[in-house]
Design an enzyme around this catalytic site. Structure first.
Site, short mmCIF file in Angstrom:
data_model
loop_
_atom_site.label_atom_id
_atom_site.label_comp_id
_atom_site.label_asym_id
_atom_site.label_seq_id
_atom_site.Cartn_x
_atom_site.Cartn_y
_atom_site.Cartn_z
N ASP A 38 -9.25 -2.34 1.34
CA ASP A 38 -8.92 -3.14 2.51
C ASP A 38 -9.07 -4.63 2.19
O ASP A 38 -9.93 -5.03 1.41
CB ASP A 38 -9.82 -2.76 3.69
CG ASP A 38 -9.34 -3.41 4.97
OD1 ASP A 38 -8.36 -2.91 5.55
OD2 ASP A 38 -9.92 -4.44 5.36
N ARG A 59 -0.60 6.82 6.69
CA ARG A 59 -0.47 7.88 7.68
C ARG A 59 0.86 8.64 7.60
O ARG A 59 1.01 9.68 8.21
CB ARG A 59 -0.67 7.30 9.09
CG ARG A 59 -2.14 7.13 9.45
CD ARG A 59 -2.29 6.51 10.82
NE ARG A 59 -1.99 5.08 10.79
CZ ARG A 59 -1.66 4.36 11.85
NH1 ARG A 59 -1.54 4.94 13.03
NH2 ARG A 59 -1.43 3.07 11.74
N ARG A 83 -8.07 11.46 6.59
CA ARG A 83 -8.46 10.53 7.66
C ARG A 83 -8.98 11.27 8.91
O ARG A 83 -9.72 10.69 9.72
CB ARG A 83 -7.30 9.61 8.03
CG ARG A 83 -7.16 8.41 7.12
CD ARG A 83 -8.23 7.34 7.33
NE ARG A 83 -7.90 6.46 8.47
CZ ARG A 83 -8.53 6.47 9.60
NH1 ARG A 83 -9.52 7.31 9.79
NH2 ARG A 83 -8.19 5.65 10.56
N TYR A 100 -8.87 -13.95 8.73
CA TYR A 100 -9.74 -12.93 9.30
C TYR A 100 -11.14 -13.49 9.52
O TYR A 100 -11.78 -13.22 10.54
CB TYR A 100 -9.80 -11.69 8.40
CG TYR A 100 -8.53 -10.87 8.44
CD1 TYR A 100 -8.30 -9.97 9.48
CD2 TYR A 100 -7.56 -11.01 7.47
CE1 TYR A 100 -7.14 -9.22 9.53
CE2 TYR A 100 -6.38 -10.26 7.51
CZ TYR A 100 -6.18 -9.38 8.55
OH TYR A 100 -5.02 -8.64 8.61
N ARG A 103 0.85 -1.19 0.00
CA ARG A 103 0.00 0.00 0.00
C ARG A 103 0.90 1.24 0.00
O ARG A 103 1.86 1.31 0.76
CB ARG A 103 -0.87 -0.03 1.26
CG ARG A 103 -1.83 1.14 1.35
CD ARG A 103 -2.68 1.03 2.60
NE ARG A 103 -3.72 0.02 2.47
CZ ARG A 103 -4.40 -0.46 3.50
NH1 ARG A 103 -4.14 -0.07 4.72
NH2 ARG A 103 -5.34 -1.37 3.31
#
Lengths: 323, 323
Positions: free
Chosen positions: B51, B6, B15, B126, B2
């Site tokens: 995501d 941040r 964000r 997950y 990615r």
């Protein structure tokens, strides 16, 4: 791997009374939990119950055990912090470990005892991160921003750990296992640059006392060719790679002596103990076969899960003995 | 990896206004953060901002984003839970992803766009764990206690992901990267038994659309010989193994075509971006050299750290371009 643990009701009973730290520092109780798994399962060797951070505390760092595990309120983040660390005399700073060994030897009827410590890199990660880490950012930051300080830290830990392990041998440990629990985050380049030298020095220093050294490079079988050069008597293999392939990679890299089997330890995924017995037995028997029946110490590939059923461990011992 | 994140002030600004989930589902904003790194650094390709859990939610599982990351309040723990999952039509369930791609294509002047999804194993962890895990106990418990259910789950995820990625290609993605972020916890045996088939099926299914597929087996270079058989056009290599050795292992296992360079991607440890520029430059230049200047996509070996300085990324791009 550590044999004692929360999967044993007799261990949980003791832990209900004392904290983890008290347990590590109480020779009567530490000896008791060291011997519990031998009494119950009859393993071929016992492993000293202790903690990876014991030498770090003895070197001068504050260690506090919290619910999230051990933490160091004042971690090592630069060259200036190194002055807080020094080598130590085990009989003075960790007498409880040596007394635990003495007591264990009295309790064990002929079962050998394996002493243990963390490897320089793994112990250094705790010193630098201050706790169990996931990405080891601070460790790598120190490595890259101040390589000489990082090397001095690892070298100091190796030196202190050598004295600590030699004292364990003197107290009665008949073999030593060195855990590199977090080696899996290290690149081949950083291995050469920072980790190899102090690790090899520690292994050789302990071997000089005439005991075999098991080195466990957890999560790092991808650099097994480099790990081979550490010169350990036995290399512990996690569950990721079949043990015969691991041995071939070690031998291709020049481990062991010509004509002699290269010794490996492992390598059952401890998660298999949570599943049905037929799969557990099949995989365990396969590992025994691949281990070649010599130069192979059957073991788990990592620590046992707290919710492992006793019956699964019993079945595993039976399978390994009868294969 | 990615590219958005941040570490970029322009990303943090967005964000500050919307949650992570809102960002993923808002095509205007998702397209904006996809393109931000290209504007700033001029990378040779952009990667879709989305995501790993998007397809899982589209398959029917509840996904909630908390401060600790994404969680699934009702994870898959047995065969009975599989009825809650189904394949889906991307245009109906994930129209925002396709619209994001469409917008990105409008914003990018000739820079190719890489679509992405998680690999079946990683997405399954997950679904089973319900959150990011450390030891993946529940995943393995399901694998060992109900192998057919585990295989059905992975196969269902592979099928749904194939449709999802083909829709990304149709929307304009010119290559696809499949992230197997947690493959490093899988043994060679479990890879064969559970993971290989659905992964290879997914890769082949996407390749059928005529786009190259990059497969990233994070933490699993020890089983690169098996990974080679997935047949990806490019294999992403984390930072643990030098990239020329990784390529040799892939080629020894029969990856690529005779006489043609086997394509690899990677493999700078993102932690190097936190340290001094001289080391960063030296290691990056070495990776370029080892990559052999063809069949090598220079990239980080894992996700970029949030506190990475912008200047370090600029220096890295300069180093790679000028080596």
């Amino acid at each position: 791997m550590r044999q004692a643990g929360r999967y044993l009701p007799e261990y949980r009973e003791i832990r209900a009374r004392v904290s983890f730290l008290e347990l590590c520092k109480n020779p009567t109780l530490a000896a008791e939990v060291t011997v519990q798994p031998i009494r119950r399962f009859g393993f071929d060797a016992a492993i000293l119950f202790s903690d990876l951070l014991v030498p770090l505390e003895a070197m001068g760092l504050d260690v506090v055990f919290t619910d999230e595990g051990p933490t160091l309120p004042h971690p090592v983040r630069g060259a200036g912090d190194l002055a807080r660390l020094s080598t130590f005399v085990p009989a003075e700073k960790t007498p409880y470990v040596l007394e635990t060994i003495d007591r264990v030897k009295g309790l064990l009827a002929g079962t050998p005892l394996i002493g243990f410590a963390g490897a320089p890199f793994t112990v250094a990660t705790y010193a630098i991160e201050g706790k169990t880490s996931k990405r080891f950012v601070e460790t790598k930051r120190l490595f890259y921003t101040d390589p000489p300080a990082a090397r001095r830290l690892l070298s100091l830990i190796a030196e202190a750990t050598k004295a600590y392990l030699l004292a364990q041998v003197e107290a009665g440990a008949q073999a030593i296992q060195i855990f590199d629990s977090w080696l899996g985050v290290v690149s081949a380049e950083d291995w050469e640059d920072f980790v190899f030298a102090p690790t090899a020095e520690l292994v050789a220093g302990v071997q000089a006392a005439g005991v075999p050294v098991i080195y466990f490079p957890n999560g790092a079988t991808t650099i097994l060719d480099r790990v081979a050069k550490v010169g350990a008597d036995v290399v512990g293999i996690d569950w990721r790679l079949p043990i015969d392939e691991a041995r071939r990679r070690l031998e291709a890299a020049g481990a062991g002596s010509p004509g002699k089997t290269t010794c490996v330890q492992g390598n059952l995924d401890p998660a298999l103990l949570l599943g049905p017995h037929d799969r557990l037995e099949r995989v365990a028997a396969n590992i025994v076969e691949r281990g070649g029946r010599q130069g192979h110490v059957f073991n788990l590939g990592h620590g046992i899960y707290p919710d492992t059923p006793i019956a699964a461990v019993e079945r595993l011992v039976h399978t390994v003995r009868s294969t």
